[in-house]
Design an enzyme around this catalytic site. Structure first.
Site, PDB file in Angstrom:
ATOM      1  N   GLU A  28     -14.781  29.177   5.382  1.00  0.00           N
ATOM      2  CA  GLU A  28     -16.104  29.926   4.882  1.00  0.00           C
ATOM      3  C   GLU A  28     -15.962  30.716   3.898  1.00  0.00           C
ATOM      4  O   GLU A  28     -15.289  31.306   3.100  1.00  0.00           O
ATOM      5  CB  GLU A  28     -16.303  30.837   6.533  1.00  0.00           C
ATOM      6  CG  GLU A  28     -17.821  31.235   6.422  1.00  0.00           C
ATOM      7  CD  GLU A  28     -18.090  32.030   7.241  1.00  0.00           C
ATOM      8  OE1 GLU A  28     -17.917  31.590   9.088  1.00  0.00           O
ATOM      9  OE2 GLU A  28     -19.347  32.805   7.374  1.00  0.00           O
ATOM     10  N   GLY A  30     -18.043  31.858  -0.230  1.00  0.00           N
ATOM     11  CA  GLY A  30     -19.305  32.513  -0.629  1.00  0.00           C
ATOM     12  C   GLY A  30     -20.910  31.103  -0.664  1.00  0.00           C
ATOM     13  O   GLY A  30     -21.939  31.973   0.069  1.00  0.00           O
ATOM     14  N   TYR A  33     -19.782  26.668   3.328  1.00  0.00           N
ATOM     15  CA  TYR A  33     -19.127  26.410   4.662  1.00  0.00           C
ATOM     16  C   TYR A  33     -18.472  24.727   4.846  1.00  0.00           C
ATOM     17  O   TYR A  33     -18.356  24.243   4.594  1.00  0.00           O
ATOM     18  CB  TYR A  33     -19.804  26.163   6.053  1.00  0.00           C
ATOM     19  CG  TYR A  33     -20.642  27.983   5.729  1.00  0.00           C
ATOM     20  CD1 TYR A  33     -20.823  29.265   6.127  1.00  0.00           C
ATOM     21  CD2 TYR A  33     -21.523  27.606   4.863  1.00  0.00           C
ATOM     22  CE1 TYR A  33     -20.836  30.050   6.182  1.00  0.00           C
ATOM     23  CE2 TYR A  33     -22.854  29.300   4.716  1.00  0.00           C
ATOM     24  CZ  TYR A  33     -22.200  30.012   5.470  1.00  0.00           C
ATOM     25  OH  TYR A  33     -22.796  31.652   5.137  1.00  0.00           O
ATOM     26  N   VAL A  34     -16.548  24.827   5.333  1.00  0.00           N
ATOM     27  CA  VAL A  34     -16.700  24.014   6.136  1.00  0.00           C
ATOM     28  C   VAL A  34     -15.663  23.960   8.038  1.00  0.00           C
ATOM     29  O   VAL A  34     -15.324  24.978   7.998  1.00  0.00           O
ATOM     30  CB  VAL A  34     -14.519  23.327   5.334  1.00  0.00           C
ATOM     31  CG1 VAL A  34     -14.651  22.091   5.764  1.00  0.00           C
ATOM     32  CG2 VAL A  34     -14.922  23.213   3.852  1.00  0.00           C
ATOM     33  N   ASP A 148     -10.511  21.841 -11.577  1.00  0.00           N
ATOM     34  CA  ASP A 148      -9.881  22.761 -11.425  1.00  0.00           C
ATOM     35  C   ASP A 148      -8.804  22.579 -10.148  1.00  0.00           C
ATOM     36  O   ASP A 148      -8.473  22.148  -8.879  1.00  0.00           O
ATOM     37  CB  ASP A 148     -10.954  22.867 -10.128  1.00  0.00           C
ATOM     38  CG  ASP A 148     -11.395  24.597  -9.870  1.00  0.00           C
ATOM     39  OD1 ASP A 148     -10.434  25.259  -9.863  1.00  0.00           O
ATOM     40  OD2 ASP A 148     -12.196  25.133  -8.321  1.00  0.00           O
TER      41      ASP A 148
END
Ligand code: ATP
Length: 306
Positions: A28, A30, A33-34, A148
């Site tokens: 979870e 900012g 959600y996974v 990234d």
């Protein structure tokens, strides 16, 4: 792909006429959600990433993440099984259904090793690094850069095969900067989208007239390699102490001594973490070095020690 997806009960969703059962939360953050879900049709596990798109810009970024996944069909780049954009009470969520990769991120594997007082054998590092580089090469060959790359954005399956994930910061590899205004735009974008302790030096103070290219990823790759060797990123401590990472990346990386890894691996690390991007190698060169370090058969993996 990308067609109707609706919530059919509290614990099941339907994507492209296929049902998936919610099993548990995985992460979870900012704005995302996974969750772990199971396909009713195939019994396979998937990760459902839900990104909260709080404005039009965020929605565009999520759309880019979807498009980037769909550009690639490579064993080391995470594929996208399905996606949709959910609009509910004026709010938008992007839902990305991804194959579940069981061992979790490289970072979580390294954390476990650190907790056990263990380390990652060189053969295992080379095996994982090789796969990461193959994935990066596929991205660079198409004219893109990941931007990234970090240990939390590389997943490992049960055979230690790495998958590059979180393609939300990916963009065209070559960025031509013409003038101070453009330089500031790129710098601000990097500050938001490229994790500070893995960010290439040229993205901290973008020059008014320069070319940024895919070698930002080679710097991050070096940081990932360092992390696999030392079980923490080269700038993690500096960042945690509140010291300047922008300043630290101007100096040559220092490898803590004595170092139990081979001098060749240490040289490879130093060759990737070169401050001047023009002197930094491209992915093809790095791959050649790894292949020669691994030997011709490339079957040196030994995971028994961890
Ligand atoms: N397909 C997957 N299989 C297994 N775990 C996953 C999968 N996708 C995501 N995860 C887990 O969820 C975490 C967060 O995923 P992801 O990086 O895509 O989200 P994010 O919100 O963009 O995170 P961040 O912004 O911190 O990079 C991963 O580090 C990993 O632990």
């Amino acid at each position: 792909m990308g067609q109707a997806l609706c919530i059919c009960s509290r614990s099941a969703i339907t994507i492209d006429n296929k049902r998936y059962y919610f099993l548990q939360k995985l992460e979870e953050g900012g704005f995302s959600y996974v969750d772990l879900v199971e396909g009713a049709h195939d019994g396979r596990f998937y990760a459902l990433k839900r990104i909260l798109c709080h404005d039009r810009e965020a929605r565009k970024e999520a759309q880019t993440e979807v498009e980037m996944h769909r550009l690639f069909n490579h064993p080391n780049v995470l594929s996208l099984t399905a996606y949709t954009f959910m609009e509910r009470s004026g709010k938008c969520e992007a839902w990305l259904l991804l194959p579940y990769i069981s061992k979790g991120s490289v970072w979580s594997v390294l954390e476990k090793l650190r907790d056990k007082g263990s380390f990652m054998p060189e053969s295992r590092i080379l095996h994982i690094l090789h796969g990461i580089c193959e994935g990066l090469k596929a991205i660079h060959d198409k004219g893109y850069a990941h931007r990234d790359l970090k240990p939390t954005n590389v997943l490992l399956d049960e055979n230690d095969r790495p998958f590059l994930m979180d393609l939300g910061s990916m963009n065209k590899a070559r960025i031509e900067v013409r003038g101070s205004r453009e330089a500031m735009t790129v710098q601000d974008w990097a500050a938001q989208r490229c994790t500070i302790s893995y960010r290439a030096p040229e993205l901290f103070n973008v020059e008014s007239h320069c070319i940024i290219d895919e070698r930002t990823d080679i710097w991050s790759l070096g940081c990932v390699l360092y992390c696999m060797m030392m079980l923490e990123g080269p700038y993690d401590l500096i960042f945690q102490k509140g010291d300047s990472v922008a300043l630290a990346v101007q100096n040559p990386v220092s490898i803590p001594q004595p170092c139990s890894y081979s001098p060749e691996l240490q040289t490879l690390l130093s060759s990737t973490m070169v401050t001047n991007p023009q002197e930094r190698p491209r992915i093809g060169w790095v791959l050649d070095q790894i292949k020669s370090l691994r030997g011709s058969d490339g079957t040196d993996i030994d995971t028994n020690r961890v």
